[in-house]
Design a protein around this motif. Sequence first.
Motif, short mmCIF file in Angstrom:
data_model
loop_
_atom_site.label_atom_id
_atom_site.label_comp_id
_atom_site.label_asym_id
_atom_site.label_seq_id
_atom_site.Cartn_x
_atom_site.Cartn_y
_atom_site.Cartn_z
N GLN A 14 0.72 -1.20 0.12
CA GLN A 14 -0.12 -0.20 -0.04
C GLN A 14 0.96 1.31 -0.08
OE1 GLN A 14 -3.32 -0.24 -0.56
NE2 GLN A 14 -2.95 -2.69 -0.28
N THR A 15 2.10 1.22 -0.07
CA THR A 15 3.10 2.20 0.04
C THR A 15 4.02 1.97 -1.36
OG1 THR A 15 4.83 1.08 1.30
CG2 THR A 15 3.28 2.54 2.29
N ALA A 16 4.42 3.27 -1.87
CA ALA A 16 5.42 3.08 -2.89
C ALA A 16 6.72 2.70 -2.85
CB ALA A 16 5.18 4.18 -3.97
N GLY A 17 6.84 2.86 -1.56
CA GLY A 17 8.43 2.56 -1.08
C GLY A 17 8.84 3.87 -0.32
N THR A 18 10.27 3.99 -0.33
CA THR A 18 10.82 5.13 0.28
C THR A 18 10.86 6.40 -0.91
OG1 THR A 18 13.09 4.43 -0.37
CG2 THR A 18 12.18 3.77 1.94
N TYR A 19 11.66 7.36 -0.41
CA TYR A 19 11.65 8.60 -1.41
C TYR A 19 11.58 8.56 -2.91
CZ TYR A 19 13.00 13.07 -3.20
OH TYR A 19 13.24 14.13 -3.83
N VAL A 20 12.66 7.70 -3.35
CA VAL A 20 12.67 7.84 -5.02
C VAL A 20 11.52 7.01 -5.35
CG1 VAL A 20 14.21 6.80 -6.89
CG2 VAL A 20 15.19 7.99 -5.00
N CYS A 21 11.10 6.05 -4.82
CA CYS A 21 10.04 5.29 -5.37
C CYS A 21 8.74 6.17 -5.15
CB CYS A 21 9.62 3.95 -4.33
SG CYS A 21 11.00 2.76 -4.47
N ASN A 22 8.64 6.63 -4.26
CA ASN A 22 7.29 7.65 -4.12
C ASN A 22 7.31 8.59 -5.16
OD1 ASN A 22 5.90 6.50 -1.81
ND2 ASN A 22 7.34 7.53 -0.42
N ALA A 23 8.46 9.24 -5.34
CA ALA A 23 8.55 10.22 -6.33
C ALA A 23 8.32 9.99 -7.80
CB ALA A 23 10.04 10.89 -6.31
N VAL A 24 8.73 8.54 -8.10
CA VAL A 24 8.45 8.16 -9.37
C VAL A 24 6.92 7.47 -9.38
CG1 VAL A 24 8.87 5.96 -10.94
CG2 VAL A 24 10.89 7.09 -9.65
N PHE A 25 6.38 7.09 -8.50
CA PHE A 25 4.96 6.77 -8.51
C PHE A 25 4.08 7.82 -8.57
CE2 PHE A 25 0.95 6.12 -6.27
CZ PHE A 25 0.71 5.08 -7.14
N TYR A 26 4.51 8.92 -7.65
CA TYR A 26 3.50 10.26 -7.85
C TYR A 26 3.63 10.93 -9.12
CZ TYR A 26 1.87 8.70 -3.41
OH TYR A 26 1.24 7.87 -2.34
N ALA A 27 4.65 11.22 -9.64
CA ALA A 27 5.12 11.67 -10.83
C ALA A 27 4.26 10.84 -12.08
CB ALA A 27 6.49 11.83 -11.20
N LEU A 28 4.40 9.63 -12.00
CA LEU A 28 3.65 8.91 -13.00
C LEU A 28 2.06 9.10 -12.76
CD1 LEU A 28 3.36 6.55 -15.16
CD2 LEU A 28 3.37 5.04 -13.34
N MET A 29 1.62 8.89 -11.53
CA MET A 29 -0.04 9.09 -11.42
C MET A 29 -0.47 10.79 -11.90
SD MET A 29 -1.20 6.33 -10.46
CE MET A 29 -0.14 5.66 -11.67
N HIS A 30 0.53 11.56 -11.51
CA HIS A 30 0.21 13.08 -12.02
C HIS A 30 0.12 13.14 -13.27
CE1 HIS A 30 0.07 17.33 -11.57
NE2 HIS A 30 1.04 17.33 -12.48
N GLY A 31 1.45 12.57 -13.95
CA GLY A 31 1.37 12.73 -15.68
C GLY A 31 0.28 12.00 -16.10
N THR A 32 -0.10 11.02 -15.77
CA THR A 32 -1.29 10.40 -16.50
C THR A 32 -2.84 10.57 -16.18
OG1 THR A 32 -0.96 8.37 -14.99
CG2 THR A 32 0.33 8.44 -17.07
N ARG A 33 -2.81 11.49 -15.26
CA ARG A 33 -4.22 11.91 -14.61
C ARG A 33 -5.44 11.90 -15.38
NH1 ARG A 33 -1.37 16.18 -14.08
NH2 ARG A 33 -2.39 18.28 -14.36
N ARG A 34 -4.99 12.66 -16.65
CA ARG A 34 -5.93 12.94 -17.50
C ARG A 34 -6.15 12.13 -18.78
NH1 ARG A 34 -4.44 18.72 -16.33
NH2 ARG A 34 -6.03 19.26 -14.56
N MET A 35 -4.94 11.04 -18.67
CA MET A 35 -5.19 10.10 -20.01
C MET A 35 -5.96 8.79 -19.67
SD MET A 35 -1.04 10.14 -20.28
CE MET A 35 -0.15 11.18 -21.23
N ARG A 36 -6.34 8.33 -20.74
CA ARG A 36 -7.16 7.09 -20.41
C ARG A 36 -6.29 6.02 -20.92
NH1 ARG A 36 -12.67 7.39 -23.51
NH2 ARG A 36 -13.56 6.37 -21.68
N THR A 37 -5.31 5.85 -19.63
CA THR A 37 -4.14 4.71 -19.66
C THR A 37 -4.21 4.14 -18.65
OG1 THR A 37 -2.11 4.32 -20.29
CG2 THR A 37 -2.48 6.31 -19.17
#
Length: 90
Positions: A14-37
């Motif tokens: 339920q966690t993306a991990g530590t700092y770098v993992c969190n940064a990658v995951f949340y950047a991905l979610m932010h970048g795809t939030r308006r996409m149908r992917t």
Amino acid sequence: ASLHHAGVDAHISQTAGTYVCNAVFYALMHGTRRMRTRAGFVHLPYLPEQGARHRAPAMLLDEMIRALEIIVRVSIPAGADARIAGGAES
């Protein structure tokens, strides 16, 4: 469920991990939030020789590749995320 059915030792987190993992995951979610992917984060373990050095979980490269192939194969056609309890929240 597909990974377990294939005999792959995988666990929900339920966690993306530590700092770098969190940064990658949340950047991905932010970048795809308006996409149908579909998008997500898969944290892979060490290779066996690395795991031995770090005394940490490890997996053979061929097994990681097989797991990623399964993940892609079942994720692409999925219309919604499965609601499965598991993993740690911290």
